[in-house]
Design a protein around this motif. Sequence first.
Motif, PDB file in Angstrom:
ATOM      1  N   HIS A  66       0.736  -1.030   0.002  1.00 11.36           N
ATOM      2  CA  HIS A  66      -0.091  -0.047   0.060  1.00 11.36           C
ATOM      3  C   HIS A  66       0.844   1.230  -0.183  1.00 11.36           C
ATOM      4  CE1 HIS A  66      -3.028   3.008   1.043  1.00 11.36           C
ATOM      5  NE2 HIS A  66      -2.523   3.346   2.262  1.00 11.36           N
ATOM      6  N   ASN A  67       0.549   2.267  -0.681  1.00  6.49           N
ATOM      7  CA  ASN A  67       1.186   3.601  -0.968  1.00  6.49           C
ATOM      8  C   ASN A  67       0.210   4.670  -1.036  1.00  6.49           C
ATOM      9  OD1 ASN A  67       2.297   5.845  -1.719  1.00  6.49           O
ATOM     10  ND2 ASN A  67       3.210   5.059  -3.688  1.00  6.49           N
ATOM     11  N   GLU A  68      -0.118   5.205   0.287  1.00  2.64           N
ATOM     12  CA  GLU A  68      -0.887   6.013   0.469  1.00  2.64           C
ATOM     13  C   GLU A  68      -0.925   7.202  -0.405  1.00  2.64           C
ATOM     14  OE1 GLU A  68      -4.659   7.583   1.700  1.00  2.64           O
ATOM     15  OE2 GLU A  68      -3.702   5.782   2.442  1.00  2.64           O
ATOM     16  N   SER A  69      -0.085   7.592  -1.170  1.00  2.00           N
ATOM     17  CA  SER A  69       0.207   8.756  -2.120  1.00  2.00           C
ATOM     18  C   SER A  69      -0.079   8.141  -3.460  1.00  2.00           C
ATOM     19  CB  SER A  69       1.346   9.596  -1.754  1.00  2.00           C
ATOM     20  OG  SER A  69       2.536   8.735  -2.036  1.00  2.00           O
ATOM     21  N   GLY A  70      -0.300   6.803  -3.622  1.00  2.00           N
ATOM     22  CA  GLY A  70      -0.421   6.331  -5.076  1.00  2.00           C
ATOM     23  C   GLY A  70      -1.709   6.848  -5.747  1.00  2.00           C
ATOM     24  N   LYS A  71      -1.755   7.179  -6.982  1.00  2.00           N
ATOM     25  CA  LYS A  71      -2.724   7.655  -7.844  1.00  2.00           C
ATOM     26  C   LYS A  71      -3.807   6.551  -8.121  1.00  2.00           C
ATOM     27  CE  LYS A  71      -0.988  11.601  -7.490  1.00  2.00           C
ATOM     28  NZ  LYS A  71      -1.549  12.394  -6.596  1.00  2.00           N
ATOM     29  N   ILE A  72      -3.850   5.353  -7.968  1.00  2.00           N
ATOM     30  CA  ILE A  72      -4.707   4.366  -8.284  1.00  2.00           C
ATOM     31  C   ILE A  72      -5.061   3.769  -7.128  1.00  2.00           C
ATOM     32  CG2 ILE A  72      -5.009   2.431  -9.657  1.00  2.00           C
ATOM     33  CD1 ILE A  72      -3.864   4.120 -11.499  1.00  2.00           C
ATOM     34  N   GLN A  73      -6.638   3.748  -7.085  1.00  2.00           N
ATOM     35  CA  GLN A  73      -6.970   2.881  -5.869  1.00  2.00           C
ATOM     36  C   GLN A  73      -7.570   1.621  -6.426  1.00  2.00           C
ATOM     37  OE1 GLN A  73      -8.419   3.659  -2.333  1.00  2.00           O
ATOM     38  NE2 GLN A  73      -8.467   1.462  -2.648  1.00  2.00           N
ATOM     39  N   MET A  74      -6.904   0.517  -5.903  1.00  2.00           N
ATOM     40  CA  MET A  74      -7.079  -0.699  -5.966  1.00  2.00           C
ATOM     41  C   MET A  74      -8.429  -1.454  -5.532  1.00  2.00           C
ATOM     42  SD  MET A  74      -5.214  -2.037  -8.580  1.00  2.00           S
ATOM     43  CE  MET A  74      -3.459  -1.453  -9.322  1.00  2.00           C
ATOM     44  N   TYR A 129     -19.733   5.514  -3.565  1.00  2.00           N
ATOM     45  CA  TYR A 129     -19.291   6.196  -2.541  1.00  2.00           C
ATOM     46  C   TYR A 129     -17.516   6.144  -2.477  1.00  2.00           C
ATOM     47  CZ  TYR A 129     -17.569   7.533   2.418  1.00  2.00           C
ATOM     48  OH  TYR A 129     -17.148   7.958   3.436  1.00  2.00           O
ATOM     49  N   ILE A 130     -17.209   5.097  -2.753  1.00  2.00           N
ATOM     50  CA  ILE A 130     -15.588   4.913  -3.075  1.00  2.00           C
ATOM     51  C   ILE A 130     -15.170   5.713  -4.249  1.00  2.00           C
ATOM     52  CG2 ILE A 130     -13.562   3.154  -3.741  1.00  2.00           C
ATOM     53  CD1 ILE A 130     -15.529   1.209  -1.990  1.00  2.00           C
ATOM     54  N   ILE A 131     -15.823   5.810  -5.254  1.00  2.00           N
ATOM     55  CA  ILE A 131     -15.419   6.653  -6.375  1.00  2.00           C
ATOM     56  C   ILE A 131     -15.436   8.179  -6.153  1.00  2.00           C
ATOM     57  CG2 ILE A 131     -16.442   7.367  -8.795  1.00  2.00           C
ATOM     58  CD1 ILE A 131     -17.522   4.772  -9.193  1.00  2.00           C
ATOM     59  N   GLU A 132     -16.353   8.606  -5.281  1.00  2.00           N
ATOM     60  CA  GLU A 132     -16.396  10.084  -4.541  1.00  2.00           C
ATOM     61  C   GLU A 132     -15.235  10.041  -3.934  1.00  2.00           C
ATOM     62  OE1 GLU A 132     -19.045  11.927  -1.281  1.00  2.00           O
ATOM     63  OE2 GLU A 132     -20.252  11.399  -3.106  1.00  2.00           O
ATOM     64  N   GLN A 133     -15.065   9.201  -2.796  1.00  2.00           N
ATOM     65  CA  GLN A 133     -13.796   9.307  -1.965  1.00  2.00           C
ATOM     66  C   GLN A 133     -12.498   9.299  -2.634  1.00  2.00           C
ATOM     67  OE1 GLN A 133     -14.100   9.775   1.412  1.00  2.00           O
ATOM     68  NE2 GLN A 133     -16.120  10.330   0.744  1.00  2.00           N
ATOM     69  N   SER A 134     -12.462   8.623  -3.705  1.00  2.00           N
ATOM     70  CA  SER A 134     -11.243   8.550  -4.565  1.00  2.00           C
ATOM     71  C   SER A 134     -11.090   9.908  -5.250  1.00  2.00           C
ATOM     72  CB  SER A 134     -11.185   7.275  -5.378  1.00  2.00           C
ATOM     73  OG  SER A 134     -11.338   6.160  -4.780  1.00  2.00           O
ATOM     74  N   GLN A 135     -11.956  10.244  -5.862  1.00  2.00           N
ATOM     75  CA  GLN A 135     -11.867  11.613  -6.451  1.00  2.00           C
ATOM     76  C   GLN A 135     -11.359  12.880  -5.379  1.00  2.00           C
ATOM     77  OE1 GLN A 135     -15.931  11.794  -8.151  1.00  2.00           O
ATOM     78  NE2 GLN A 135     -14.992  11.655 -10.207  1.00  2.00           N
ATOM     79  N   LYS A 136     -11.950  12.640  -4.221  1.00  2.00           N
ATOM     80  CA  LYS A 136     -11.539  13.826  -3.351  1.00  2.00           C
ATOM     81  C   LYS A 136     -10.130  13.655  -2.771  1.00  2.00           C
ATOM     82  CE  LYS A 136     -16.098  14.365  -1.191  1.00  2.00           C
ATOM     83  NZ  LYS A 136     -16.866  14.016  -0.183  1.00  2.00           N
ATOM     84  N   GLN A 137      -9.512  12.210  -3.053  1.00  4.49           N
ATOM     85  CA  GLN A 137      -8.346  12.287  -2.351  1.00  4.49           C
ATOM     86  C   GLN A 137      -7.279  12.330  -3.672  1.00  4.49           C
ATOM     87  OE1 GLN A 137      -8.680   7.971  -1.133  1.00  4.49           O
ATOM     88  NE2 GLN A 137      -9.777   8.745   0.656  1.00  4.49           N
ATOM     89  N   GLY A 138      -7.717  12.664  -4.806  1.00  6.74           N
ATOM     90  CA  GLY A 138      -7.104  13.083  -5.855  1.00  6.74           C
ATOM     91  C   GLY A 138      -6.467  11.943  -6.740  1.00  6.74           C
ATOM     92  N   ARG A 139      -7.101  10.583  -6.523  1.00  9.60           N
ATOM     93  CA  ARG A 139      -6.702   9.536  -7.288  1.00  9.60           C
ATOM     94  C   ARG A 139      -7.031   9.711  -8.865  1.00  9.60           C
ATOM     95  NH1 ARG A 139      -3.847   8.190  -2.883  1.00  9.60           N
ATOM     96  NH2 ARG A 139      -5.511   7.878  -1.133  1.00  9.60           N
TER      97      ARG A 139
END
Length: 160
Positions: free
Chosen positions: A78-86, A108-118
């Motif tokens: 896991h890399n918290e700064s990674g740009k891809i949410q697996m 919800y995960i799509i929304e969260q991933s967008q907010k996190q800049g993924r």
Amino acid sequence: MNIRTASMQDIEEISAIENECFPPEQACTREQFKQRLTYYPEHFWLLEKDGEIISFVDGFCTDEETLTDEMYEKAELHNESGKIQMIFGVNTLPAYRKKGYASLLIRYIIEQSQKQGRKAIILTCKEEKIPFYEHLGFENQGLSSSVHGDVQWYQMIRRL
């Protein structure tokens, strides 16, 4: 309906749901869940109805654009700064399937991933699940190199 992240206190319930959703050769073990909750609890989402976990999704972040079998086994990648949410698993108790709960959680995960800049969300699925993920905006990238559980998997991507 309540969506929250998981904790170690949820491990027994999570493991029981996993074993209802997947055959033993494909199911994540209790020990693997323990590792996942140690390394990325903030990427382990639970959907509760009336206080009961009915669905969950988990997966770590990375910069890799291919979901590999190694990722299922090594939560420490896991890399918290990674740009891809697996996404490693989408689990919904059988009594709650085909009622929109998994879709709600994935949105919800799509929304969260967008907010996190993924930049994207990637998962693998069996052939019969491709239309389900396509209706959520995922694109089929074809057969995956994954042989997890001796099954043929397709890689899906949702660009953000």
